[in-house]
Enzyme design. Structure first.
Site, PDB file in Angstrom:
ATOM      1  N   LYS A   1      -3.221   2.769  10.872  1.00  0.00           N
ATOM      2  CA  LYS A   1      -3.892   1.854  11.983  1.00  0.00           C
ATOM      3  C   LYS A   1      -2.989   0.671  12.092  1.00  0.00           C
ATOM      4  O   LYS A   1      -2.577   0.292  13.496  1.00  0.00           O
ATOM      5  CB  LYS A   1      -5.192   1.412  11.273  1.00  0.00           C
ATOM      6  CG  LYS A   1      -6.004   0.573  12.255  1.00  0.00           C
ATOM      7  CD  LYS A   1      -7.156  -0.004  11.839  1.00  0.00           C
ATOM      8  CE  LYS A   1      -7.968  -0.832  12.818  1.00  0.00           C
ATOM      9  NZ  LYS A   1      -9.202  -1.389  12.291  1.00  0.00           N
TER      10      LYS A   1
ATOM     11  N   GLU B   1       3.153   0.738   1.722  1.00  0.00           N
ATOM     12  CA  GLU B   1       3.099   2.410   1.104  1.00  0.00           C
ATOM     13  C   GLU B   1       3.672   3.255   1.968  1.00  0.00           C
ATOM     14  O   GLU B   1       4.342   4.070   1.903  1.00  0.00           O
ATOM     15  CB  GLU B   1       1.891   2.544   0.456  1.00  0.00           C
ATOM     16  CG  GLU B   1       1.393   1.967  -0.759  1.00  0.00           C
ATOM     17  CD  GLU B   1       0.745   0.588  -0.255  1.00  0.00           C
ATOM     18  OE1 GLU B   1       0.783   0.097   0.845  1.00  0.00           O
ATOM     19  OE2 GLU B   1       0.001   0.151  -1.228  1.00  0.00           O
TER      20      GLU B   1
ATOM     21  N   GLY C   1     -10.527   0.966   9.096  1.00  0.00           N
ATOM     22  CA  GLY C   1      -9.590   2.074   8.751  1.00  0.00           C
ATOM     23  C   GLY C   1     -10.732   3.222   7.775  1.00  0.00           C
ATOM     24  O   GLY C   1     -10.482   4.262   7.866  1.00  0.00           O
ATOM     25  N   ARG C   2     -11.559   2.599   7.006  1.00  0.00           N
ATOM     26  CA  ARG C   2     -12.565   3.508   6.405  1.00  0.00           C
ATOM     27  C   ARG C   2     -13.516   4.330   7.079  1.00  0.00           C
ATOM     28  O   ARG C   2     -14.162   5.145   6.660  1.00  0.00           O
ATOM     29  CB  ARG C   2     -13.099   2.727   5.129  1.00  0.00           C
ATOM     30  CG  ARG C   2     -13.727   1.570   5.640  1.00  0.00           C
ATOM     31  CD  ARG C   2     -14.163   0.785   4.234  1.00  0.00           C
ATOM     32  NE  ARG C   2     -14.769  -0.766   4.733  1.00  0.00           N
ATOM     33  CZ  ARG C   2     -13.975  -1.737   4.973  1.00  0.00           C
ATOM     34  NH1 ARG C   2     -12.682  -1.670   5.034  1.00  0.00           N
ATOM     35  NH2 ARG C   2     -14.510  -2.771   5.232  1.00  0.00           N
TER      36      ARG C   2
ATOM     37  N   GLU D   1     -14.963  -0.955  -0.570  1.00  0.00           N
ATOM     38  CA  GLU D   1     -14.178  -1.705   0.402  1.00  0.00           C
ATOM     39  C   GLU D   1     -15.131  -2.661   1.478  1.00  0.00           C
ATOM     40  O   GLU D   1     -14.831  -3.676   1.941  1.00  0.00           O
ATOM     41  CB  GLU D   1     -13.110  -1.186   0.870  1.00  0.00           C
ATOM     42  CG  GLU D   1     -11.985  -1.809   1.896  1.00  0.00           C
ATOM     43  CD  GLU D   1     -10.871  -1.135   2.058  1.00  0.00           C
ATOM     44  OE1 GLU D   1      -9.832  -1.302   1.504  1.00  0.00           O
ATOM     45  OE2 GLU D   1     -10.870  -0.425   2.970  1.00  0.00           O
TER      46      GLU D   1
ATOM     47  N   HIS E   1     -19.194  17.747 -18.842  1.00  0.00           N
ATOM     48  CA  HIS E   1     -18.499  17.994 -20.331  1.00  0.00           C
ATOM     49  C   HIS E   1     -17.478  16.830 -20.431  1.00  0.00           C
ATOM     50  O   HIS E   1     -16.392  16.960 -21.127  1.00  0.00           O
ATOM     51  CB  HIS E   1     -17.809  19.493 -20.328  1.00  0.00           C
ATOM     52  CG  HIS E   1     -18.669  20.541 -20.024  1.00  0.00           C
ATOM     53  ND1 HIS E   1     -19.273  21.395 -21.261  1.00  0.00           N
ATOM     54  CD2 HIS E   1     -19.073  21.093 -19.002  1.00  0.00           C
ATOM     55  CE1 HIS E   1     -20.217  22.346 -20.697  1.00  0.00           C
ATOM     56  NE2 HIS E   1     -20.014  22.127 -19.259  1.00  0.00           N
TER      57      HIS E   1
ATOM     58  N   LYS F   1      -1.249  -7.902  -1.615  1.00  0.00           N
ATOM     59  CA  LYS F   1      -0.370  -7.316  -0.904  1.00  0.00           C
ATOM     60  C   LYS F   1       0.507  -8.836  -0.722  1.00  0.00           C
ATOM     61  O   LYS F   1       1.784  -8.456  -0.742  1.00  0.00           O
ATOM     62  CB  LYS F   1      -0.795  -7.086   0.606  1.00  0.00           C
ATOM     63  CG  LYS F   1      -1.490  -5.902   0.538  1.00  0.00           C
ATOM     64  CD  LYS F   1      -2.016  -5.331   2.213  1.00  0.00           C
ATOM     65  CE  LYS F   1      -3.016  -4.370   2.220  1.00  0.00           C
ATOM     66  NZ  LYS F   1      -3.486  -4.385   3.529  1.00  0.00           N
TER      67      LYS F   1
HETATM   68  O1  F6P Z   1      -5.575  -1.944   1.858  1.00  0.00           O
HETATM   69  C1  F6P Z   1      -6.701  -2.098   2.772  1.00  0.00           C
HETATM   70  C2  F6P Z   1      -6.529  -1.399   4.123  1.00  0.00           C
HETATM   71  O2  F6P Z   1      -6.117  -2.173   5.018  1.00  0.00           O
HETATM   72  C3  F6P Z   1      -7.621  -0.290   4.301  1.00  0.00           C
HETATM   73  O3  F6P Z   1      -8.783  -0.806   4.878  1.00  0.00           O
HETATM   74  C4  F6P Z   1      -7.029   0.734   5.307  1.00  0.00           C
HETATM   75  O4  F6P Z   1      -7.678   1.946   5.179  1.00  0.00           O
HETATM   76  C5  F6P Z   1      -5.642   0.963   4.590  1.00  0.00           C
HETATM   77  O5  F6P Z   1      -5.216  -0.300   4.067  1.00  0.00           O
HETATM   78  C6  F6P Z   1      -4.480   1.505   5.354  1.00  0.00           C
HETATM   79  O6  F6P Z   1      -4.162   0.766   6.429  1.00  0.00           O
HETATM   80  P1  F6P Z   1      -3.241   1.313   7.785  1.00  0.00           P
HETATM   81  O7  F6P Z   1      -4.140   2.416   8.258  1.00  0.00           O
HETATM   82  O8  F6P Z   1      -3.349   0.059   8.591  1.00  0.00           O
HETATM   83  O9  F6P Z   1      -1.800   1.894   7.085  1.00  0.00           O
END
Ligand code: F6P
Length: 548
Positions: free
Chosen positions: A206, A212, A266-267, A352, A383, A511
C-alpha cells in the site's frame, strides 16, 4: 448513547453472570429442546450455531442492550456512509465498496468511488486473464509459469490465505508463491524453485515503503536482471500500491501498476487490487464469486436485526467472554486443511484492528480489548494443543469451521473430519464428571485404590463454549462470506469498546527503532554506547560470534 449507558449495560451483564455462572450448557440444552433451533442463524447454506455457549435468553437481551448503549447501529451506519471514522488517519473505511454488487453509490469527500473501483477491477481482471492465457509473456517470449507476490501483512496474508483455500478453483497451471519475510531465506527458498524467464513478480505494498517488501523487491529485481539483463526487468514486474509515484521510480511499466485508495486499510485490502495474485491463481470469475460472498454478508450485517445478525452475535459473544468472564484468548479451528492460513489472517485482522488501549477520544479504555486470536486446522490441533483446551486452567472459546462436503477429497476422509469436529465441540461442552470416570474405570475392573489415584486426571470439567460454522463447501463465495463475517465481528467489538479499529500506530515504534539499529548492526565499528545495556550487549555478542 453514552459511556454511562455502556457501563450500566456491562454492570447488568456482570450481575447476570453471577446469576447464571453456575449453569452448565448441557443443562441449558436439557431444559430447552428448541435451543439448537433458536440459537442459530442461517445465511443460505451457512449455519452459524451458537447454542454451545454460556448464555440464555436473558444474556442475549443484556448483550443487545449493550450494543444499543454503544450505538452499534449508528456506528454501523457511519461505516457504510463513508464517514471518516478512522479519525487518527483522517480516512473513511470503505472496503465494502470494493465488493459492492448493487447499483449503490459509495462516496468519499462527496466523490463517488464506484467508477474508479470498477475501472481498476477491470484492469486487474484483464491483466490476470492475459497472464493466465499466455497473452502476456516474459522478456524471452516464454509463458509465465510462476507468479511471486512480494508483500507483507495485509499485502500478503489475505491473498496467500485465499490462494491456498481456493487452490482447486480456476486452475491454470500457473503456480502462485508468496514471499513476505525480510529473512532472506524466504525469498531464496522461493527463487530456488523458479526460472526467471518464466516468473512474474508482483510487488504489493500500500505504502511502497515497507522495509521487508522493498528489500525483497530489490533482491528479486537483481535476480531477474542477473539472469535476463536489466532491460528484461519491466517485463517481469507488476505492482499494486496506492503510491503510484514510488512505483514509477522503481521502474514498473504504468500499464502494470494497479492502484487502490487510502480508505482501504491494509488488513481489509484483499478485495482490492491486492487480490491480483489471487485473481491470477483462481481467475476473474472465481474472484468475482469471492467478492459476491462478502457483499452478501455486507447486506446481512447492514440490514439484519441485531439479534439475528451473525457478526453482531459473534462480536457480542466475544465481548461477553473477554470482558465479563475475563477469558484472554479465542481459538479459530478450521476443520479444513485448505484454511490452514485462516487463523494467521484473522490474527492481523483482529489483533491489529482491536489491539488498542485508548478510546476514540484518546482516553484509556474502560475494559480489556482484543483477545489473543490463534488456531491451527483440525484434526492436527487435536494432537497438539487440544489437551489444554479440554483440561487446562484457562477457558478458551473456540470457533469451529467445517464444510459438509470436501472440494476435492475422498468422502470417507471427510466423514472422519466432520466427526472429529463435532466430537470436539461436544466434548468441550459435555466434559466428563468424576462420577462418570469412576463408573467407567470400575467397569474395566480397576481396583478402588487405583481409581482414586487416576480419576482426577481423567475428569474433564466441560462447559467450555464454542461456535460452529457449517457450510456446504469451501467455495470462493463461501470464503468471501467467512472473511467478511470476521471483518464485521471485529468492527462490532470496536464499536462496543469505542476504539478505532482502523489505525495501527502500535507497529510504528519497532519500525523506527529498527531504522536506528540497522547501521549499528551492519557495521561493527559503530558505537553501541547510546543503546540500552541489553540491546548493546546482544549486538556486541553477535559481533563476537561473527568475528570468532
Ligand atoms: O506493519 C503494519 C502494516 O502497516 C500493516 O497494517 C500492513 O498491512 C503492512 O504493514 C504492509 O504495509 P504495506 O502494504 O504498506 O507494505
Amino acid at each position: 448513547m453514552s459511556q454511562t449507558d455502556v457501563a450500566a449495560a456491562f454492570a447488568a451483564l456482570e450481575a447476570h453472570r453471577v446469576e447464571i455462572g453456575h449453569r452448565r450448557i448441557v443443562d441449558l440444552f436439557a431444559e430447552d429442546h428448541t435451543r439448537f433451533d433458536r440459537y442459530q442463524v442461517r445465511l443460505d447454506d451457512l449455519l452459524f450455531d451458537y447454542s454451545k455457549h454460556r448464555i440464555n435468553d436473558a444474556t442475549l437481551a443484556h448483550l443487545m442492550t449493550l450494543a444499543r448503549a454503544a450505538d452499534l447501529e449508528g456506528k454501523r451506519d457511519d461505516l457504510f456512509s463513508g464517514a471518516k471514522i478512522n479519525t487518527t488517519e483522517d480516512r473513511a473505511v470503505l472496503h465494502m465498496a470494493l465488493r459492492n454488487m448493487s447499483g449503490r453509490g459509495y462516496f468519499v469527500d462527496d466523490q463517488p468511488v464506484m467508477p474508479d473501483i470498477l475501472a481498476e477491477r477491470r484492469k486487474v481482471n484483464d491483466f490476470a486473464s492475459a497472464i493466465r492465457e499466455g497473452a502476456i509473456v516474459g522478456a524471452t517470449g516464454s509463458y509465465f509459469t510462476d507468479v511471486v507476490n512480494i508483500g507483507i501483512g495485509g499485502s500478503d496474508l489475505g491473498p496467500a490465505m485465499a490462494a491456498k483455500a481456493l487452490s482447486t478453483f480456476g486452475v491454470s497451471g500457473i503456480r502462485v508463491h508468496f514471499v513476505s519475510n525480510v529473512d532472506g531465506a524466504d525469498l531464496t527458498d522461493t527463487l530456488a524453485m523458479l526460472d526467471p524467464a518464466q516468473t512474474l513478480f508482483i510487488i504489493s505494498s500500500k505504502t511502497f515503503t515497507t522495509q521487508e517488501t522493498m528489500t525483497n523487491a530489490h533482491s528479486a529485481r537483481r535476480f531477474v536482471a542477473a539472469a535476463l539483463g536489466e532491460e528484461a526487468v519491466s517485463d517481469h514486474f507488476a505492482a499494486v500500491s496506492t503510491r503510484l509515484d514510488l512505483v514509477e521510480q522503481f521502474g514498473i511499466k504504468p500499464d502494470r501498476v494497479f492502484g487502490f485508495w487510502d480508505w482501504v486499510g491494509g488488513r481489509y485490502s484483499i478485495w482490492s487490487s491486492i487480490g491480483l495474485a489471487l485473481t491470477i491463481a483462481i481467475g476473474p470469475k472465481h474472484f468475482e464469486d469471492f467478492l459476491r460472498g462478502a457483499y452478501e454478508v455486507d447486506q446481512h450485517f447492514e440490514q439484519t436485526p441485531l439479534h439475528e445478525n451473525i457478526p453482531v452475535l459473534m462480536g457480542l459473544l466475544g465481548v461477553w467472554y473477554r470482558n465479563v468472564w475475563g477469558f484472554g484468548s479465542h481459538a479459530v479451528i478450521p476443520y479444513d486443511q485448505r484454511l490452514s492460513r485462516f487463523p494467521a489472517y484473522l490474527q492481523q485482522l483482529d489483533m491489529e484492528s482491536n489491539g488498542k488501549s485508548v478510546m476514540r477520544d484518546g482516553s484509556p479504555v474502560m475494559r480489556a480489548t482484543a483477545p489473543v486470536i490463534w488456531g491451527e486446522p483440525g484434526t492436527n490441533g487435536q494432537h497438539a494443543f487440544f489437551q489444554m483446551l479440554h483440561q487446562g486452567t484457562d477457558v478458551i472459546p473456540v470457533d469451529f469451521l467445517v464444510a459438509a462436503r470436501p472440494t476435492v477429497a475422498d468422502e470417507y476422509h471427510h466423514t472422519l473430519l466432520v466427526s472429529n469436529c463435532l466430537a470436539q465441540s461436544e466434548a468441550l461442552m459435555r466434559g466428563r464428571s468424576r462420577e462418570e470416570v469412576e463408573t467407567l474405570l470400575r467397569a474395566q475392573g480397576m481396583s478402588e485404590a487405583r481409581i482414586a489415584e487416576l480419576a482426577p486426571h481423567k475428569v474433564f470439567e466441560g462447559n467450555r463454549p464454542s461456535s460452529t460454522f457449517l457450510y456446504r463447501q469451501l467455495t470462493p463465495n463461501m470464503l468471501g462470506r467467512l472473511v467478511a463475517l470476521y471483518e464485521h465481528k471485529v468492527f462490532v467489538q470496536s464499536a462496543i469498546w469505542n476504539i478505532n479499529a482502523f489505525d495501527q500506530w502500535g507497529v510504528e515504534l519497532g519500525k523506527e527503532l529498527c531504522g536506528r539499529l540497522v547501521p549499528i548492526v551492519n557495521d561493527a565499528r559503530v558505537s553501541t554506547a547510546q543503546l540500552d545495556d541489553s540491546t548493546a550487549g546482544l549486538i556486541q555478542h553477535r559481533r563476537a560470534l561473527l568475528a570468532g
